[in-house]
Scaffold this motif. Structure first.
Motif, PDB file in Angstrom:
ATOM      1  N   ALA A 122      26.784 -14.881   5.600  1.00 56.51           N
ATOM      2  CA  ALA A 122      25.716 -15.016   4.611  1.00 56.51           C
ATOM      3  C   ALA A 122      24.454 -14.290   5.072  1.00 56.51           C
ATOM      4  O   ALA A 122      24.229 -14.072   6.271  1.00 56.51           O
ATOM      5  N   GLN A 123      23.619 -13.931   4.100  1.00 57.91           N
ATOM      6  CA  GLN A 123      22.361 -13.246   4.371  1.00 57.91           C
ATOM      7  C   GLN A 123      21.205 -14.103   3.877  1.00 57.91           C
ATOM      8  O   GLN A 123      21.312 -14.758   2.843  1.00 57.91           O
ATOM      9  N   LEU A 124      20.106 -14.073   4.634  1.00 58.31           N
ATOM     10  CA  LEU A 124      18.910 -14.791   4.221  1.00 58.31           C
ATOM     11  C   LEU A 124      17.982 -13.818   3.497  1.00 58.31           C
ATOM     12  O   LEU A 124      17.562 -12.814   4.059  1.00 58.31           O
ATOM     13  N   GLU A 125      17.670 -14.132   2.234  1.00 59.08           N
ATOM     14  CA  GLU A 125      16.782 -13.280   1.443  1.00 59.08           C
ATOM     15  C   GLU A 125      15.456 -14.002   1.236  1.00 59.08           C
ATOM     16  O   GLU A 125      15.418 -15.094   0.674  1.00 59.08           O
ATOM     17  N   ILE A 126      14.380 -13.383   1.696  1.00 57.58           N
ATOM     18  CA  ILE A 126      13.053 -13.991   1.620  1.00 57.58           C
ATOM     19  C   ILE A 126      12.263 -13.334   0.489  1.00 57.58           C
ATOM     20  O   ILE A 126      12.050 -12.125   0.496  1.00 57.58           O
ATOM     21  N   ILE A 127      11.842 -14.140  -0.474  1.00 52.60           N
ATOM     22  CA  ILE A 127      11.050 -13.640  -1.605  1.00 52.60           C
ATOM     23  C   ILE A 127       9.582 -13.878  -1.278  1.00 52.60           C
ATOM     24  O   ILE A 127       9.076 -14.998  -1.362  1.00 52.60           O
ATOM     25  N   LYS A 128       8.897 -12.815  -0.890  1.00 55.17           N
ATOM     26  CA  LYS A 128       7.500 -12.937  -0.480  1.00 55.17           C
ATOM     27  C   LYS A 128       6.583 -13.070  -1.694  1.00 55.17           C
ATOM     28  O   LYS A 128       6.923 -12.654  -2.798  1.00 55.17           O
ATOM     29  N   ALA A 129       5.411 -13.629  -1.443  1.00 55.47           N
ATOM     30  CA  ALA A 129       4.408 -13.747  -2.502  1.00 55.47           C
ATOM     31  C   ALA A 129       3.874 -12.370  -2.862  1.00 55.47           C
ATOM     32  O   ALA A 129       3.754 -11.493  -1.999  1.00 55.47           O
ATOM     33  N   PRO A 130       3.563 -12.129  -4.139  1.00 51.88           N
ATOM     34  CA  PRO A 130       2.926 -10.868  -4.529  1.00 51.88           C
ATOM     35  C   PRO A 130       1.614 -10.666  -3.789  1.00 51.88           C
ATOM     36  O   PRO A 130       0.913 -11.628  -3.481  1.00 51.88           O
ATOM     37  N   ASP A 131       1.282  -9.414  -3.503  1.00 49.62           N
ATOM     38  CA  ASP A 131       0.064  -9.101  -2.754  1.00 49.62           C
ATOM     39  C   ASP A 131      -1.200  -9.345  -3.574  1.00 49.62           C
ATOM     40  O   ASP A 131      -2.202  -9.841  -3.066  1.00 49.62           O
ATOM     41  N   LYS A 132      -1.153  -8.990  -4.858  1.00 55.29           N
ATOM     42  CA  LYS A 132      -2.351  -9.088  -5.693  1.00 55.29           C
ATOM     43  C   LYS A 132      -2.527 -10.521  -6.208  1.00 55.29           C
ATOM     44  O   LYS A 132      -1.566 -11.150  -6.657  1.00 55.29           O
ATOM     45  N   PRO A 133      -3.759 -11.042  -6.169  1.00 54.70           N
ATOM     46  CA  PRO A 133      -3.988 -12.433  -6.558  1.00 54.70           C
ATOM     47  C   PRO A 133      -3.828 -12.709  -8.053  1.00 54.70           C
ATOM     48  O   PRO A 133      -3.460 -13.821  -8.435  1.00 54.70           O
ATOM     49  N   LYS A 134      -4.099 -11.731  -8.896  1.00 61.03           N
ATOM     50  CA  LYS A 134      -4.046 -11.969 -10.347  1.00 61.03           C
ATOM     51  C   LYS A 134      -2.602 -12.259 -10.786  1.00 61.03           C
ATOM     52  O   LYS A 134      -1.702 -11.458 -10.572  1.00 61.03           O
ATOM     53  N   GLY A 135      -2.400 -13.421 -11.398  1.00 62.86           N
ATOM     54  CA  GLY A 135      -1.075 -13.790 -11.881  1.00 62.86           C
ATOM     55  C   GLY A 135      -0.058 -13.992 -10.776  1.00 62.86           C
ATOM     56  O   GLY A 135       1.150 -13.914 -11.011  1.00 62.86           O
ATOM     57  N   ARG A 136      -0.533 -14.305  -9.563  1.00 64.69           N
ATOM     58  CA  ARG A 136       0.331 -14.372  -8.385  1.00 64.69           C
ATOM     59  C   ARG A 136       1.450 -15.395  -8.530  1.00 64.69           C
ATOM     60  O   ARG A 136       2.623 -15.107  -8.274  1.00 64.69           O
ATOM     61  N   GLY A 137       1.117 -16.624  -8.919  1.00 65.10           N
ATOM     62  CA  GLY A 137       2.125 -17.677  -9.026  1.00 65.10           C
ATOM     63  C   GLY A 137       3.184 -17.366 -10.066  1.00 65.10           C
ATOM     64  O   GLY A 137       4.377 -17.566  -9.841  1.00 65.10           O
ATOM     65  N   LYS A 138       2.764 -16.876 -11.210  1.00 59.59           N
ATOM     66  CA  LYS A 138       3.693 -16.540 -12.286  1.00 59.59           C
ATOM     67  C   LYS A 138       4.656 -15.441 -11.839  1.00 59.59           C
ATOM     68  O   LYS A 138       5.873 -15.544 -12.032  1.00 59.59           O
ATOM     69  N   ARG A 139       4.105 -14.387 -11.221  1.00 57.85           N
ATOM     70  CA  ARG A 139       4.953 -13.269 -10.798  1.00 57.85           C
ATOM     71  C   ARG A 139       5.878 -13.669  -9.645  1.00 57.85           C
ATOM     72  O   ARG A 139       7.013 -13.204  -9.569  1.00 57.85           O
ATOM     73  N   TRP A 140       5.399 -14.555  -8.769  1.00 60.61           N
ATOM     74  CA  TRP A 140       6.249 -15.024  -7.666  1.00 60.61           C
ATOM     75  C   TRP A 140       7.473 -15.757  -8.212  1.00 60.61           C
ATOM     76  O   TRP A 140       8.598 -15.543  -7.773  1.00 60.61           O
TER      77      TRP A 140
END
Length: 386
Positions: A122-140
């Motif tokens: 198995a592989q571990l895939e890490i979904i990092k937070a978007p760099d830009k603050p605008k709409g960050r939570g939604k895009r994450w």
């Protein structure tokens, strides 16, 4: 809901806004612990039924808190890492699929999957937070949903991010997991107790919660819900209490293969802890009386003015619809040193945490306007420094 500070033993000259680190103890929980210690003075009064009665009560209360369909689906654990390691032990082993986590996730919800990946293909895939603050939570959240595909074995995530309170859309994530047969495993340590959580709505395969933060309990006890996919799971240890018929102490020499029903098989050894279990019971009884939705609303009302003023001072904070109110992070203007700010707060008896790149604010129902005002004054003075 009114301030509940009178139920705690908090000093007036300290502003404790750090429940995400460690909750203060309720007076009722403290008294339960004292009674548990005193009970050891007269061990002949501890009967076999005492090994089961409080444990069953504790399961029932946690099941009620998270709307689990059956109380016996709840296991009594010593820590979140113990529960998550139990999940890892019971995942399919012949897999070349991926496990999805988010960036800067709490290590207890990463290390078991790292080990699992080392032992399988198995592989571990890490979904990092978007760099830009605008709409960050939604895009994450969108990035997480996009990553879930037919090659996904499991998504292991929290309800909120432990460093900054970003909300993850567990209903949508769970729905997509079920569509492809992937496991959904939730670390609820930083949300359950202060944020409503509904097992039957989210339908996770496992929910693991340490007890000493938002569940208001003592250290070294945790609770876990394990769903139907773990019905025949193998526990980390083989405790005698977890076996069928263990209520009959005289018959314990008659060894059996069958476990107690549901998730009781996953209980930690000596789960009947006569100090910690009564303390956890008192804490959950109080939470159920308050109700998580009321706690969340209390924190929202308490911090609303602060949150509205933060951007004007140059601080960044997640959009309201994509963060919790009981735990949220503020990111600092470039001219402010997080280390210096934290020291300034500490010097004024204002207790918060630095986690990742955020100053983490974590109020609860024992906090009052004076606590927020003290924090706001320090942030204002820091924000005005050039």
């Amino acid at each position: 809901m009114d301030c509940q500070k009178h139920l705690f033993s908090l000093p007036e000259d300290h502003h404790y806004l750090n429940c995400a680190y460690f909750s203060p103890i309720l007076k009722s929980v403290e008294e339960a612990g004292k009674r548990g210690i005193e009970q050891k003075r007269t061990p002949w009064k501890v009967s076999p039924e005492h090994f089961f009665k409080d444990s069953d009560r504790l399961r029932s209360l946690f099941a009620q808190l998270v709307n689990a369909p059956k109380a016996n689906r709840v296991a009594i654990l010593p820590s979140a890492s113990y529960g998550l390691s139990t999940v890892a032990k019971n995942l399919p082993r012949d897999t070349s699929k991926k496990i999805i986590v988010v960036g800067e996730q709490f290590p207890s919800n990463v290390y078991p999957w790292m080990r699992y990946c080392d032992e399988t293909d198995a592989q571990l895939e890490i979904i990092k937070a978007p760099d830009k603050p605008k709409g960050r939570g939604k895009r994450w959240n969108e990035h997480i949903l996009d990553a879930i595909d037919k090659n996904t074995l499991m998504v292991a995530i929290g309800n909120v991010h432990w460093t900054d309170g970003t909300l993850f859309d567990l209903i949508s994530i769970g729905k997509k997991c079920r569509e492809i047969g992937a496991f959904l495993v939730i670390d609820g340590t930083q949300s359950v107790g202060a944020l409503p959580f509904d097992i039957q709505e989210i339908r996770p395969d496992a929910l693991i919660c340490a007890g000493y933060k938002w569940l208001m309990g003592p250290y070294s006890i945790a609770l876990g819900y394990f769903g139907p996919r773990f019905r025949e799971g193998i526990p980390l240890e083989e405790g005698w209490l977890d076996r069928k018929g263990s209520e009959d102490f005289a018959g314990l020499v008659n060894y059996v293969d069958e476990y107690q029903p549901g998730s009781i098989r996953f209980d930690v050894g000596e789960r009947s802890n006569f100090i910690l279990v009564p303390m956890m019971i008192k804490a959950l009884e109080q939470l159920l009386e308050w109700e998580p939705k009321n706690i969340q609303n209390y924190c929202k009302d308490l911090t609303q003015q602060l949150v509205e003023e933060l951007p004007q001072l140059g601080f960044q904070i997640e959009d309201t619809e994509w963060r919790s109110h009981h735990l949220f992070g503020i990111r600092l203007p470039e001219h402010i040193s997080a280390k210096e700010l934290q020291q300034n707060l500490t010097d004024h008896n204002i207790h918060v945490s630095v986690r990742g790149s955020a100053i983490r604010i974590a109020p609860n129902v024992y906090n009052e306007e004076e606590d927020i005002e003290a924090l706001k004054n320090i942030l204002k003075s820091s924000g005005s420094t050039s």
